[in-house]
Design a protein around this motif. Structure first.
Motif, PDB file in Angstrom:
ATOM      1  N   LEU A   1     -14.999  50.031  90.697  1.00 24.60           N
ATOM      2  CA  LEU A   1     -14.227  50.781  89.934  1.00 24.60           C
ATOM      3  C   LEU A   1     -14.653  52.318  90.494  1.00 24.60           C
ATOM      4  O   LEU A   1     -14.264  52.902  91.578  1.00 24.60           O
ATOM      5  CB  LEU A   1     -13.631  50.791  89.367  1.00 24.60           C
ATOM      6  N   VAL A   2     -16.243  52.108  89.954  1.00 22.19           N
ATOM      7  CA  VAL A   2     -17.304  52.913  90.915  1.00 22.19           C
ATOM      8  C   VAL A   2     -17.096  53.609  92.383  1.00 22.19           C
ATOM      9  O   VAL A   2     -17.385  54.212  92.859  1.00 22.19           O
ATOM     10  CB  VAL A   2     -18.444  52.772  89.844  1.00 22.19           C
ATOM     11  N   GLN A   3     -17.308  52.019  92.602  1.00 24.68           N
ATOM     12  CA  GLN A   3     -17.813  52.308  94.712  1.00 24.68           C
ATOM     13  C   GLN A   3     -16.311  52.610  95.314  1.00 24.68           C
ATOM     14  O   GLN A   3     -16.296  53.829  96.183  1.00 24.68           O
ATOM     15  CB  GLN A   3     -17.869  50.335  95.006  1.00 24.68           C
ATOM     16  N   ALA A   4     -15.135  52.239  94.290  1.00 26.07           N
ATOM     17  CA  ALA A   4     -14.267  53.097  94.887  1.00 26.07           C
ATOM     18  C   ALA A   4     -13.830  54.478  94.858  1.00 26.07           C
ATOM     19  O   ALA A   4     -13.387  55.063  95.740  1.00 26.07           O
ATOM     20  CB  ALA A   4     -12.651  52.622  94.650  1.00 26.07           C
ATOM     21  N   PHE A   5     -14.060  55.002  93.181  1.00 31.67           N
ATOM     22  CA  PHE A   5     -13.731  56.204  92.557  1.00 31.67           C
ATOM     23  C   PHE A   5     -14.711  57.227  93.881  1.00 31.67           C
ATOM     24  O   PHE A   5     -14.677  58.386  94.382  1.00 31.67           O
ATOM     25  CB  PHE A   5     -14.108  56.672  91.552  1.00 31.67           C
TER      26      PHE A   5
ATOM     27  N   LEU B   1     -16.174  61.320  98.100  1.00 33.28           N
ATOM     28  CA  LEU B   1     -16.595  61.746  99.105  1.00 33.28           C
ATOM     29  C   LEU B   1     -16.540  61.469 100.794  1.00 33.28           C
ATOM     30  O   LEU B   1     -16.632  62.100 101.383  1.00 33.28           O
ATOM     31  CB  LEU B   1     -17.656  60.532  99.240  1.00 33.28           C
ATOM     32  N   ASN B   2     -14.721  60.524 100.742  1.00 32.91           N
ATOM     33  CA  ASN B   2     -14.213  60.733 101.973  1.00 32.91           C
ATOM     34  C   ASN B   2     -12.595  61.420 101.688  1.00 32.91           C
ATOM     35  O   ASN B   2     -11.589  61.133 102.538  1.00 32.91           O
ATOM     36  CB  ASN B   2     -14.338  59.203 102.348  1.00 32.91           C
ATOM     37  N   SER B   3     -12.511  61.774 100.859  1.00 36.71           N
ATOM     38  CA  SER B   3     -11.147  63.020  99.932  1.00 36.71           C
ATOM     39  C   SER B   3     -10.863  63.506 102.090  1.00 36.71           C
ATOM     40  O   SER B   3     -11.569  64.346 101.861  1.00 36.71           O
ATOM     41  CB  SER B   3     -10.959  63.775  99.207  1.00 36.71           C
ATOM     42  N   PRO B   4      -9.569  63.830 101.574  1.00 34.42           N
ATOM     43  CA  PRO B   4      -9.188  64.731 102.801  1.00 34.42           C
ATOM     44  C   PRO B   4      -9.276  66.292 102.825  1.00 34.42           C
ATOM     45  O   PRO B   4      -8.947  66.895 103.527  1.00 34.42           O
ATOM     46  CB  PRO B   4      -7.339  64.322 102.922  1.00 34.42           C
TER      47      PRO B   4
ATOM     48  N   LYS C   1     -15.090  70.698 106.208  1.00 37.26           N
ATOM     49  CA  LYS C   1     -15.799  70.216 106.683  1.00 37.26           C
ATOM     50  C   LYS C   1     -15.663  70.921 108.585  1.00 37.26           C
ATOM     51  O   LYS C   1     -15.727  71.614 109.096  1.00 37.26           O
ATOM     52  CB  LYS C   1     -16.392  69.188 107.000  1.00 37.26           C
ATOM     53  N   LYS C   2     -14.049  71.041 108.280  1.00 31.63           N
ATOM     54  CA  LYS C   2     -13.757  71.306 110.080  1.00 31.63           C
ATOM     55  C   LYS C   2     -13.858  72.531 110.440  1.00 31.63           C
ATOM     56  O   LYS C   2     -13.993  73.337 111.181  1.00 31.63           O
ATOM     57  CB  LYS C   2     -12.692  70.458 110.025  1.00 31.63           C
ATOM     58  N   ARG C   3     -13.636  73.026 108.760  1.00 32.61           N
ATOM     59  CA  ARG C   3     -13.372  75.163 109.042  1.00 32.61           C
ATOM     60  C   ARG C   3     -14.453  75.869 109.201  1.00 32.61           C
ATOM     61  O   ARG C   3     -15.063  77.059 109.676  1.00 32.61           O
ATOM     62  CB  ARG C   3     -13.026  75.362 107.616  1.00 32.61           C
ATOM     63  N   LYS C   4     -16.046  74.707 109.578  1.00 32.44           N
ATOM     64  CA  LYS C   4     -17.196  76.027 108.748  1.00 32.44           C
ATOM     65  C   LYS C   4     -17.596  75.394 110.131  1.00 32.44           C
ATOM     66  O   LYS C   4     -17.257  75.441 111.489  1.00 32.44           O
ATOM     67  CB  LYS C   4     -18.236  74.932 108.324  1.00 32.44           C
TER      68      LYS C   4
END
Length: 169
Positions: A148-152, A157-160, A166-169
């Motif tokens: 669960l920690v790994q998934a969380f 860290l990989n949320s849309p 990041k793309k806006r910068k």
């Protein structure tokens, strides 16, 4: 600010050490004290169910029902303790950069090793006996916590939303 983070980083293991202390304290209880505590919890569960569902059971029926779930309450407590220990160990390891399979292996070794030592410790406590089965149950709780920690952490860290920023910068 970077120096403060570097100095505070080791303190991220304090919850894991506290959880180890809690587990050790529960293991130091005699078999009678430990059994009484888990029986009281079992009784409270069936008593609450009785009140919620208006079952109108007598105290003897409640006691019998509590006896019926007592074993499962004890094993659920084992799993919960080691689930919490795994979470308390996994987050700091993640902060230190341990990821993926290495997080599972390292946190798993620490949790399963501690479960084994805890069972060994119980062999010195009155009316308590070590159990390989309990180490297995503890390990299941620990692995659920690590996963669960790994998934969380992976999802955080990989949320849309983060990718859009990041793309806006």
């Amino acid at each position: 600010m970077k120096i403060v983070k570097m100095l505070l980083k080791p303190f991220s293991f304090v919850p894991a050490l506290l959880m180890m202390y809690v587990i050790f304290s529960f293991s130091a209880q005699t078999g009678e004290v430990s059994g009484d505590l888990s029986y009281k919890i079992s009784y409270k569960i069936v008593e609450t169910k009785n009140e919620l569902f208006n079952e109108n059971k007598s105290p003897e029926e409640l006691s019998c029902a509590a006896d019926g779930i007592h074993y499962y309450v004890r094993k659920a407590a084992h799993m919960t303790e080691y689930f919490l220990l795994a979470v308390a160990i996994s987050f700091p390891l993640y902060v230190y950069g341990v990821r993926g399979i290495w997080l599972m292996i390292l946190a798993g070794i620490v949790c399963v090793g501690f479960a084994g030592l805890d069972e060994y410790h119980q062999s010195f406590v009155d009316s308590r006996t070590p159990s390989v089965k309990d180490v297995g149950i503890d390990s299941i709780g620990a692995m659920i916590g690590v996963l669960l920690v790994q998934a969380f952490c992976w999802s955080a860290l990989n949320s849309p939303v983060k990718k859009k920023k990041k793309k806006r910068k």
